[in-house]
Design an enzyme around this catalytic site. Structure first.
Site, PDB file in Angstrom:
ATOM      1  N   HIS A 126       0.697  -1.288  -0.029  1.00 27.80           N
ATOM      2  CA  HIS A 126      -0.067  -0.044   0.002  1.00 27.80           C
ATOM      3  C   HIS A 126       0.945   1.124  -0.040  1.00 27.80           C
ATOM      4  CE1 HIS A 126       0.725  -1.379   4.059  1.00 27.80           C
ATOM      5  NE2 HIS A 126       0.751  -0.190   4.636  1.00 27.80           N
ATOM      6  N   CYS A 161       0.749  -4.035  16.409  1.00 29.05           N
ATOM      7  CA  CYS A 161       1.982  -4.463  16.231  1.00 29.05           C
ATOM      8  C   CYS A 161       2.820  -3.403  15.881  1.00 29.05           C
ATOM      9  CB  CYS A 161       1.735  -5.573  14.929  1.00 29.05           C
ATOM     10  SG  CYS A 161       0.825  -4.780  13.576  1.00 29.05           S
TER      11      CYS A 161
END
Length: 681
Positions: A67, A177
């Site tokens: 992305h 994360c």
């Protein structure tokens, strides 16, 4: 906004083929170009590759979600590709990627790409959904599968939202994360799915790169029975004070969601105390404490790594320069500093590498106690790296008595007293000591008036903390290391005197790979330089260089050097052939470890050993020990106190020496592949 609205049919390829990661990314960008949503395709392409440099978007299980958020994007869009045969993508699990979604998002405040990414990540947690997409026979079917799955999920989410105002949650969770991308949302999805299967209510707060979403309220926290924190990043924990908390890695939230929910249902969790203490009345599994130790250790290792790689390669360049200038066989102990240019590289690289233990200790302490831990941790790390001060040139050397003599005897080392350098193992100890010293001081001084809060972090904590860490390192840990050094030296001398040359080679090689620059490593190296001096004295007394006593000295030094070259190379091979065992950052250090191992810079293995000492150190020790044993058995010799490929011209039986090195490295790699646990990034 729906996924189908962003994904045009012309931007879908169902029969993709690619030679590698770069090729497939370029194809994906070309697919995105067909959408007409990109104003500058090359700028967008650079953005996609730049994002990939920050960390792989191959999230595992054959899925990748590259992305880019860029001003080159006019409006948000998606492109998709199925690669039936798979393509190598440096995925977190090392598996080939079979399905890719590329996201294009405009550089605006809406963070559209993050919302779409979270929804995609959640849908892709369903193996049936993913398999259906991979086996779609047409673009129309591909889009239909997505549309049906999204509508089903949206309906379920809507029903869930309608119940929220009337519902209290039995279990709460937080996921996060390091990159805040897919794993955050995949863990949330897995926990929600498992909670539904066990028919318990759950709310999950996601702490992704777009900020915290679905934030837990104080009322929800008060009402909940258990909180699951599945995160590899810092999570605000004070709000959970007094509640039962299960702490684990974000990967456990994905792969062990069922076990976590079962533990939460049974109440198998310790009570969290904001002061850092735990309620001991709970006898449940204590994975939270272990995970916190791991998190603190990783903080130190990640900050240390650039010093090891940058400094290590500079030192390797110094060796290479001297070799090219003809000093490989004549440089002796000055090898690496025989020319101004090589000396410059070795000096700068040596300083950088000298910082690695203080940085390791400092950032372990920082992770435990925040900024006040830095000064104490760095000081402890410096003491571990430097050892106790040498007693020389002081006026009180001969005349101290009483308490002053006690200080002189235990906080300093004599000229013949042996090394007190504790290396990276001492740095780890110092880091944890420093962090918990600060936590202790915070508790001790918590009752001071609020007007004194300003001097706590600037005066009280650093002053008392540094005094305490100096006492612990200088009076306890460093002197203990000195005793270890003396014992090791005596043992090696006894083995050498008994003529057990292959046993000596085995021990010397293994010692080089246990603490990689620490006291055990240094004891072996110092022993080697000592036997070289013995060989020189024997020849000065008229003994031939071919005499067995002289050859034994050179064989010992060869075993030391080959043992020191095994750990980085063995780890590099393991990263190549067993990628699942290592994180992306670790796998990316393969080349630098090959360079450092070939240059006799054992420290290249330190970040791996520090991150997982119980699995890595035995593997490096066995491989290096075998290499040292084979080198001695083959009668390989080395007459210089340095190693690496740059001095192979001075090695006796060089081909068999290389065989010893490669066999030892291969053993380390294979053992790592067998006993090391899979990495979860």
């Amino acid at each position: 906004m729906r996924i189908k609205d962003l994904l045009a049919s012309e931007c879908i390829e169902l029969h993709g083929k690619a030679s590698g990661k770069e090729d497939v990314l370029n194809q994906m960008v070309d697919l995105m170009k067909k959408s007409g949503k990109i104003s500058d395709i090359e700028a967008y392409r650079k953005g996609v590759f730049a994002r990939e440099e920050e960390g792989t978007t191959g999230i595992g299980e054959g899925i990748a979600i590259p992305h880019c958020k860029s001003s080159a994007v006019k409006s948000p869009g998606l492109a998709a590709m199925v690669v039936p045969d798979g393509v190598e993508f440096q995925s977190l699990d090392g598996a080939p990627v079979k399905i890719l979604f590329l996201i294009a998002a405009p550089n605006s405040k809406e963070n559209v790409h993050l919302d779409v990414l979270s929804k995609l990540s959640a849908l892709l947690m369903d193996e049936n959904f993913t398999e259906s997409l991979i086996h779609a026979s047409s673009v129309k079917e591909f889009l239909s599968i997505i549309d049906h799955a999204e509508r089903t999920r949206d309906a379920a989410e809507s029903a869930k939202q309608n119940k929220k105002s009337k519902e209290t949650y039995r279990i709460l969770a937080v996921t996060g994360c390091p990159t805040g991308i897919a794993h955050t949302y995949m863990a949330a999805e897995a926990l929600e799915k498992q909670a539904a299967e066990f028919d318990v209510t759950i709310k999950v707060e996601t702490r992704g790169s777009g900020g915290a979403k679905n934030v837990l309220t104080s009322a929800e926290i008060a009402a909940a029975e258990v909180i699951i924190v599945a995160a590899d990043t810092k999570v605000p924990m004070e709000r959970f004070n007094g509640k039962k908390v299960i702490e684990c890695k974000v990967a456990d939230g994905i792969n062990k969601a069922d076990k976590l929910i079962q533990r939460a249902i049974r109440g198998e969790a310790s009570v969290y105390r904001a002061s850092g203490e735990r309620d001991e009345e709970d006898s449940g599994e204590r994975s939270g404490a272990g995970h916190m130790v791991y998190t603190h250790l990783m903080s130190g290792v990640s900050h240390m790594l650039p010093f090891v790689i940058g400094g290590g390669i500079m030192v390797a360049l110094a060796f290479l320069i001297d070799t090219l200038m003809g000093y490989g066989t004549t440089g002796g102990g000055d090898f690496g500093s025989c020319t101004p240019l090589s000396a410059f590289f070795k000096y700068g690289g040596g300083l950088a590498m000298g910082l690695m233990v203080p940085v390791l200790a400092g950032y372990i302490a920082y992770s435990i106690a925040d900024r006040p831990g830095l000064a104490v941790g760095f000081t402890g790390g410096l003491l571990a790296a430097s050892g106790n001060a040498l007693v020389t040139g002081y006026a009180w050397e001969e005349g101290s008595t009483g308490f002053q003599k006690f200080i002189a005897d235990f906080a300093f080392q004599g000229a013949q007293g042996g090394s007190t350098v504790s290396g990276f193992l001492g740095g780890i100890v110092a880091g944890f000591l420093a962090g918990y010293i600060i936590l202790l001081l915070k508790k001790v001084f918590s009752g001071l008036p609020a007007s004194l809060d300003g001097i706590k972090p600037t005066l009280i904590y650093p002053l008392l903390g540094i005094i305490l860490i100096c006492i612990l390192m200088c009076f306890i840990f460093n002197p203990l290391i000195g005793l270890v050094n003396i014992g090791l030296s005596n043992m090696l001398t006894a083995i050498a005197d008994a003529g057990f040359i292959m046993v000596l080679g085995l021990l010397l090689g293994a010692m080089m790979a246990i603490d990689m620059g620490g006291p055990i490593n240094k004891a072996a190296y110092v022993f080697g330089t000592g036997v070289l001096a013995t060989a020189s004295q024997l020849m000065a007394d008229g003994v031939s260089s071919s005499d067995p006593a002289v050859q034994a000295c050179y064989i010992a030094m060869a075993s030391i050097m080959v043992g020191g070259m095994v750990p980085p190379v063995g780890i590099a091979l393991a990263c190549q052939f067993f990628p699942r065992k290592f994180s992306l950052a670790e796998r990316d250090s393969r080349l630098s470890n090959l360079v450092m191992g070939s240059s006799f810079i054992t420290e290249g293995a330190i970040p791996f050993a520090a991150a997982d000492p119980l699995h890595v150190i035995p593997c490096t020790m066995v491989g290096a020990g075998v290499a040292g044993f084979l080198s001695a058995m083959f009668g390989c010799t080395l007459m210089a106190p340095h190693g690496g490929v740059f001095v192979f011209a001075t090695v006796g039986n060089p081909l068999l020496y290389i065989v010893s090195w490669l066999v030892g490295s291969a053993i380390t790699a294979i053992m790592l592949g067998i006993i090391k646990r899979d990495a979860h990034a």
